[in-house]
Design a protein around this motif. Structure first.
Motif, short mmCIF file in Angstrom:
data_model
loop_
_atom_site.label_atom_id
_atom_site.label_comp_id
_atom_site.label_asym_id
_atom_site.label_seq_id
_atom_site.Cartn_x
_atom_site.Cartn_y
_atom_site.Cartn_z
N ILE A 73 0.93 -1.14 -0.19
CA ILE A 73 -0.06 -0.08 0.05
C ILE A 73 0.79 1.19 -0.12
CG2 ILE A 73 -1.96 -1.23 1.11
CD1 ILE A 73 -1.16 0.29 3.77
N ARG A 74 0.43 2.37 -0.36
CA ARG A 74 1.00 3.71 -0.50
C ARG A 74 0.29 4.71 0.46
NH1 ARG A 74 1.95 7.25 -5.82
NH2 ARG A 74 -0.28 7.34 -5.56
N ILE A 75 0.92 5.29 1.35
CA ILE A 75 0.26 6.58 1.98
C ILE A 75 0.32 7.64 0.98
CG2 ILE A 75 0.46 8.02 3.82
CD1 ILE A 75 1.68 5.61 5.35
N ILE A 76 -0.81 8.28 0.82
CA ILE A 76 -0.87 9.10 -0.38
C ILE A 76 -0.95 10.50 -0.03
CG2 ILE A 76 -2.20 7.56 -1.81
CD1 ILE A 76 -4.81 8.70 -0.85
N GLY A 77 -0.93 10.91 1.47
CA GLY A 77 -0.82 12.31 1.84
C GLY A 77 -0.12 12.44 3.15
N GLY A 78 0.29 13.93 3.30
CA GLY A 78 0.73 14.05 4.48
C GLY A 78 2.33 13.86 4.69
N ARG A 79 2.95 13.66 5.94
CA ARG A 79 4.19 13.80 6.30
C ARG A 79 4.93 12.47 5.62
NH1 ARG A 79 4.60 13.54 12.62
NH2 ARG A 79 2.68 14.73 12.36
N TRP A 80 4.01 11.29 5.56
CA TRP A 80 4.61 9.95 4.95
C TRP A 80 4.24 9.70 3.67
CZ3 TRP A 80 2.29 7.98 10.06
CH2 TRP A 80 3.12 8.06 11.09
N LYS A 81 3.81 10.93 2.91
CA LYS A 81 3.46 10.73 1.80
C LYS A 81 4.35 9.81 0.50
CE LYS A 81 1.67 13.43 -2.25
NZ LYS A 81 1.42 15.23 -2.93
N ARG A 82 3.88 9.17 -0.04
CA ARG A 82 4.47 8.23 -1.24
C ARG A 82 5.18 7.11 -0.28
NH1 ARG A 82 5.81 13.58 -3.06
NH2 ARG A 82 4.69 14.05 -4.86
N THR A 83 5.35 6.89 0.94
CA THR A 83 5.90 5.76 1.63
C THR A 83 4.94 4.51 1.12
OG1 THR A 83 6.49 7.14 3.55
CG2 THR A 83 6.34 4.69 3.49
N ARG A 111 -9.45 6.20 -0.53
CA ARG A 111 -8.80 6.94 0.53
C ARG A 111 -8.57 8.24 0.08
NH1 ARG A 111 -3.71 4.62 1.22
NH2 ARG A 111 -3.84 3.01 -0.12
N ALA A 112 -8.33 8.64 -1.08
CA ALA A 112 -8.11 9.95 -1.52
C ALA A 112 -9.56 10.74 -1.36
CB ALA A 112 -7.75 9.96 -2.94
N ALA A 113 -10.55 10.18 -1.86
CA ALA A 113 -11.95 10.47 -1.69
C ALA A 113 -12.18 10.92 -0.17
CB ALA A 113 -12.86 9.71 -2.16
N LEU A 114 -12.00 9.99 0.51
CA LEU A 114 -12.46 10.14 1.99
C LEU A 114 -11.49 11.43 2.58
CD1 LEU A 114 -13.39 9.49 4.80
CD2 LEU A 114 -11.49 7.86 4.94
N PHE A 115 -10.34 11.56 2.40
CA PHE A 115 -9.63 12.44 2.96
C PHE A 115 -9.81 13.94 2.25
CE2 PHE A 115 -7.70 9.18 4.96
CZ PHE A 115 -7.46 9.39 6.07
N ASN A 116 -10.21 13.90 1.13
CA ASN A 116 -10.92 15.07 0.44
C ASN A 116 -12.04 15.73 0.98
OD1 ASN A 116 -8.92 15.44 -1.73
ND2 ASN A 116 -10.04 14.40 -3.31
N LEU A 151 -6.17 3.05 6.63
CA LEU A 151 -6.90 4.17 6.95
C LEU A 151 -6.42 4.99 8.05
CD1 LEU A 151 -10.43 2.85 6.39
CD2 LEU A 151 -9.50 4.38 5.06
N GLY A 152 -6.04 4.24 9.24
CA GLY A 152 -5.53 5.09 10.52
C GLY A 152 -4.18 5.56 10.22
N LEU A 153 -3.37 4.88 9.51
CA LEU A 153 -1.84 5.54 9.07
C LEU A 153 -2.05 6.69 8.28
CD1 LEU A 153 0.27 2.24 8.69
CD2 LEU A 153 0.18 3.67 10.47
N GLU A 154 -3.11 6.81 7.24
CA GLU A 154 -3.38 7.92 6.53
C GLU A 154 -3.64 9.03 7.38
OE1 GLU A 154 -2.46 9.27 3.02
OE2 GLU A 154 -3.31 7.11 2.83
N ALA A 155 -4.57 8.78 8.39
CA ALA A 155 -4.88 10.01 9.44
C ALA A 155 -3.76 10.28 9.92
CB ALA A 155 -5.96 9.60 10.38
N SER A 209 -0.48 10.37 9.07
CA SER A 209 0.35 10.89 8.19
C SER A 209 -0.25 12.48 8.05
CB SER A 209 0.35 10.27 6.80
OG SER A 209 1.22 10.87 5.98
N ARG A 210 -1.60 12.70 8.11
CA ARG A 210 -2.13 14.11 7.90
C ARG A 210 -2.17 15.09 9.04
NH1 ARG A 210 -4.78 13.67 2.49
NH2 ARG A 210 -4.43 11.74 1.55
#
Length: 239
Positions: free
Chosen positions: A46-56, A74-79, A100-104, A106-107
């Motif tokens: 999986i790839r984190i798509i936003g925030g401090r860990w973006k593209r990880t 995930r992109a839709a949710l965080f938009n 989902l939790g890691l994306e949160a 990261s943001r």
């Protein structure tokens, strides 16, 4: 507490953007079977798509029924949520891969709890946590996130949370389980008055079905056979 309204980029209910079907992960019940037509990202990463860990890019354990929510969902949710979660308190009740939790976290979320009942998945999440937070010394300009990962029952964790104490509850129960209604009931009690509940389900939940649980529908998209919902506490609160 969350600030402002959710982002307006994705379409609201009635004008739904198309996205790949959401995958899932096991939680407090056996891993669910995916509905016909559901798809997922390439397995294994999986790839984190936003925030401090973006593209990880993070490895995903090969586990029966473990299929993380795809990037576009995930992109839709965080938009919808407005991207910046600085200061938010979040709970991912059926964490699985932790996508989902890691994306949160990261943001910018101040505190994120990832709960899962599977010991192997929890061990993998601890490994991912160590990898992600190893670079914390290089992020002194960013607020730290209290990332808590533990094995347990996600619904029980919601029951134990103080009322109105969580800004974002993430719910993606096994699709073939009977956990949706109890999870929503507990989430409605735990979520803050200005907070949000995200739900992935095999069918759409209407306002008429959500109202007795104290929730209202704010956003919805159908991704293949999967329905993603963004919910808010209702005016009267949970029953």
């Amino acid at each position: 507490m969350p600030g402002g309204r959710p982002g307006q980029a994705p379409a609201a209910t009635g004008s739904r953007p198309k996205a790949p079907a959401a995958g899932r992960k096991p939680g407090a019940a056996p891993a669910k079977g995916r509905p016909p037509g559901a798809t997922s990202d390439a397995p294994g990463v999986i790839r984190i798509i936003g925030g401090r860990w973006k593209r990880t890019r993070l490895p995903v354990a090969r586990h029966p029924g473990l299929r993380p929510t795809p990037e576009r969902v995930r992109a839709a949710l965080f938009n919808w949520l407005g991207q910046d979660l600085a200061g938010w308190r979040c709970l991912d009740a059926f964490a699985g891969t932790g996508a989902l939790g890691l994306e949160a976290a990261s943001r910018g979320a101040a505190a994120v709890q990832l709960i899962d009942s599977d010991a192997a998945l929890v061990a993998r999440l601890h490994s991912l946590q160590q990898r992600l937070q190893a670079g914390a010394a290089d992020e002194r300009h960013l607020p730290a996130c209290a990332l808590q990962i533990r094995r347990g029952d996600g619904i029980a964790a919601l029951r134990q949370a103080a009322p109105a104490s969580i800004d974002l509850v993430l719910l993606d129960p096994p699709f073939d389980s009977a956990l949706f209604e109890p999870a929503l009931q507990c989430a409605a009690r735990a979520v803050a008055a200005t907070g949000f509940v995200y739900l992935e389900a095999p069918r759409a939940w209407s306002d008429a079905q959500l109202a007795p649980l104290g929730l209202v529908l704010q956003r919805h998209l159908k991704a293949g056979a999967v329905h993603a919902h963004l919910l808010r506490p209702g005016p009267a609160g949970p029953a």
